[in-house]
Design a protein around this motif. Structure first.
Motif, PDB file in Angstrom:
ATOM      1  N   ARG A 204      39.895  42.212  35.708  1.00 58.08           N
ATOM      2  CA  ARG A 204      41.327  42.209  35.402  1.00 58.08           C
ATOM      3  C   ARG A 204      41.559  41.979  33.923  1.00 58.08           C
ATOM      4  O   ARG A 204      40.945  41.108  33.314  1.00 58.08           O
ATOM      5  CB  ARG A 204      42.010  41.119  36.231  1.00 58.08           C
ATOM      6  N   ASP A 205      42.446  42.796  33.349  1.00 60.54           N
ATOM      7  CA  ASP A 205      42.757  42.700  31.926  1.00 60.54           C
ATOM      8  C   ASP A 205      43.271  41.308  31.585  1.00 60.54           C
ATOM      9  O   ASP A 205      44.158  40.774  32.252  1.00 60.54           O
ATOM     10  CB  ASP A 205      43.808  43.758  31.578  1.00 60.54           C
ATOM     11  N   SER A 206      42.711  40.707  30.545  1.00 63.13           N
ATOM     12  CA  SER A 206      43.083  39.341  30.180  1.00 63.13           C
ATOM     13  C   SER A 206      44.530  39.239  29.716  1.00 63.13           C
ATOM     14  O   SER A 206      45.112  38.156  29.728  1.00 63.13           O
ATOM     15  CB  SER A 206      42.168  38.823  29.068  1.00 63.13           C
ATOM     16  N   SER A 208      47.042  41.252  31.017  1.00 60.72           N
ATOM     17  CA  SER A 208      47.953  41.847  31.996  1.00 60.72           C
ATOM     18  C   SER A 208      48.830  40.777  32.627  1.00 60.72           C
ATOM     19  O   SER A 208      48.473  39.605  32.695  1.00 60.72           O
ATOM     20  CB  SER A 208      47.161  42.578  33.086  1.00 60.72           C
ATOM     21  N   LYS A 214      46.422  45.014  35.265  1.00 59.56           N
ATOM     22  CA  LYS A 214      45.640  46.174  34.842  1.00 59.56           C
ATOM     23  C   LYS A 214      44.161  45.839  35.006  1.00 59.56           C
ATOM     24  O   LYS A 214      43.764  44.694  34.861  1.00 59.56           O
ATOM     25  CB  LYS A 214      45.937  46.538  33.386  1.00 59.56           C
ATOM     26  N   TRP A 215      43.388  46.862  35.276  1.00 57.85           N
ATOM     27  CA  TRP A 215      41.962  46.658  35.527  1.00 57.85           C
ATOM     28  C   TRP A 215      41.133  47.511  34.589  1.00 57.85           C
ATOM     29  O   TRP A 215      41.468  48.665  34.320  1.00 57.85           O
ATOM     30  CB  TRP A 215      41.629  46.993  36.990  1.00 57.85           C
ATOM     31  N   PHE A 216      40.067  46.923  34.073  1.00 58.52           N
ATOM     32  CA  PHE A 216      39.126  47.604  33.200  1.00 58.52           C
ATOM     33  C   PHE A 216      37.738  47.570  33.824  1.00 58.52           C
ATOM     34  O   PHE A 216      37.454  46.751  34.690  1.00 58.52           O
ATOM     35  CB  PHE A 216      39.070  46.951  31.819  1.00 58.52           C
ATOM     36  N   ALA A 237      42.809  36.276  32.937  1.00 60.15           N
ATOM     37  CA  ALA A 237      44.060  36.898  33.340  1.00 60.15           C
ATOM     38  C   ALA A 237      44.903  35.935  34.174  1.00 60.15           C
ATOM     39  O   ALA A 237      44.379  35.047  34.847  1.00 60.15           O
ATOM     40  CB  ALA A 237      43.774  38.166  34.144  1.00 60.15           C
ATOM     41  N   GLN A 269      36.522  47.805  26.997  1.00 52.48           N
ATOM     42  CA  GLN A 269      37.855  48.336  26.735  1.00 52.48           C
ATOM     43  C   GLN A 269      38.749  47.311  26.061  1.00 52.48           C
ATOM     44  O   GLN A 269      39.597  47.666  25.246  1.00 52.48           O
ATOM     45  CB  GLN A 269      38.505  48.819  28.034  1.00 52.48           C
ATOM     46  N   GLU A 270      38.581  46.061  26.377  1.00 48.69           N
ATOM     47  CA  GLU A 270      39.373  45.028  25.710  1.00 48.69           C
ATOM     48  C   GLU A 270      39.004  44.953  24.241  1.00 48.69           C
ATOM     49  O   GLU A 270      39.851  44.743  23.390  1.00 48.69           O
ATOM     50  CB  GLU A 270      39.150  43.675  26.387  1.00 48.69           C
ATOM     51  N   SER A 274      41.599  45.892  20.891  1.00 49.83           N
ATOM     52  CA  SER A 274      41.952  44.565  20.395  1.00 49.83           C
ATOM     53  C   SER A 274      42.382  44.584  18.934  1.00 49.83           C
ATOM     54  O   SER A 274      42.044  43.705  18.171  1.00 49.83           O
ATOM     55  CB  SER A 274      40.760  43.612  20.557  1.00 49.83           C
TER      56      SER A 274
END
Length: 381
Positions: A204-206, A208, A214-216, A237, A269-270, A274
């Motif tokens: 889970r996106d930190s 979101s 949102k998921w990465f 998250a 992706q993060e 960033s």
């Protein structure tokens, strides 16, 4: 005794065990229990195995009588579960229960999952699409159970039947396509206990929100030990499913079986997204999402690949094939014949190129063959 190998069909093996132990009993007077992980407040560690009721098709557990027909007219083929698959989910200890006749009560009826469910118990629960997920019981009454699916927002909580015994679905307001809850990891894979370094996950996106997660894609960099002291989780998250824990009854994230083991994950992706945000605060400008962080292995911040995002294998299959030619000065020129602009004769032309694979050299434009070349390129890409 019953002799079986790791690749034997588990249904055949279990039926053979019942026939060996109780040969004079009909199928309605004998049933099997297996030693299983204790995920409910009540129970003795044994869970009922419903051999003839359910089959698996593409990860979905469906009633045998409701197997759908494929386009070619064939029935969906149930997934073949082997002894090895069974051993991943269960302990090698079985209990056989018998009764005098089909109208006699079962001695262990009170131990059936539907009769001992309580709020806070962890189970396998089916959604309206037929997929099974790890879940926790949130509400229940005589005929209905409300479950929260692990890894999904609370707005997706499902209301399903408490028992697979025929009930009036219209009166109890439950999803008609969902079966009753099953023991935890009876149908879902206990993937958390099998986690390894380098394994891919959905994380889970930190940054979101709680309501719109949102998921990465990410992967495991390290796996903490079960008895490690819990680390401080920074940059995680926001989660909407919380439960009281400790003597001070503080709210903490939901943990399956309340296990506190942790893993170190990396989310590329993060890191890629960033870049500093445009704000008036210099401190906020330099803050970046942590792309390497510790998360709870049994928490809702991670999921199996394919839960929220398409599996990488599927995307690779659908990705168009592209050909890239690179100039190599070491290769000698190749002479070809090419028609001139008006089609009156041919001229010599030298080309240099290095195809991505031996033999893949493409087409050279010969007059009006550019139309054919265009079509071939369209088919290729």
């Amino acid at each position: 005794f019953v002799l079986a190998s790791k690749v034997s069909d588990i249904d055949d093996v279990l039926h053979a065990i019942l026939k060996e132990i109780a040969p004079q009993k009909s199928s309605s007077c004998v049933r099997l229990w297996c030693k299983h992980v204790k995920a409910t407040h009540r129970g003795d560690g044994y869970e009922l195995v419903e051999l003839d009721l359910l089959k698996a098709v593409d990860g979905k557990i469906i009633v045998e009588s409701k197997r759908s027909t494929l386009k070619n007219g064939d029935k969906e083929k149930p997934e073949r579960r082997t002894v090895q698959d069974w051993m991943i989910r269960h302990e090698p200890e079985l209990l056989v229960e018998t009764r005098v006749n089909s109208s006699s009560p079962w001695v262990r009826a009170s131990m059936e999952l539907s009769n001992r469910l309580q709020v806070g118990d962890f189970v396998d629960a089916q959604d309206t699409a037929g997929k099974w997920y790890e879940a926790v019981v949130r509400e229940l009454d005589e005929h209905r159970v409300v479950v929260h699916y692990a890894g999904w927002a609370s707005r997706w909580n499902g209301s399903i039947r408490r028992s697979n015994i025929d009930v009036d679905i219209s009166k109890c307001q439950v999803a008609k396509n969902c079966l009753a809850p099953a023991p935890l990891w009876m149908h879902t894979k206990p993937w958390r206990s099998l986690i390894e370094k380098g394994q891919n996950l959905e994380i889970r996106d930190s940054k979101s929100s709680v309501t719109q997660p949102k998921w990465f894609r990410g992967f495991v960099r390290d796996v903490g030990k079960q008895n490690d002291r819990p680390r401080s989780l920074k940059g995680g998250a926001a989660l909407d499913c919380m439960e009281e824990s400790g003597t001070d009854r503080q709210l903490s994230p939901l943990l399956i079986l309340r296990r506190k083991q942790q893993i170190l994950v990396e989310v590329p992706q993060e890191r890629e997204r960033s870049s500093p945000l445009v704000t008036n605060n210099d401190d906020d400008k330099n803050k970046k999402p942590p792309f390497v962080r510790w998360v709870n292995l049994y928490g809702e911040e991670i999921c199996m690949p394919g839960t929220h995002m398409k599996a990488l294998e599927e995307e690779e299959e659908k990705r168009p094939v592209t050909i890239t030619y690179e100039f190599d000065p070491r290769k000698p020129p190749v002479e070809i014949l090419k028609s001139n602009m008006h089609g009156a004769g041919f001229v010599r032309e030298s080309l240099r190129g290095q195809p991505p694979a031996p033999g893949s050299v493409g087409l050279q434009n010969l007059g009006n063959s550019c139309y054919m070349n265009s079509i071939v390129q369209c088919l290729n890409h």
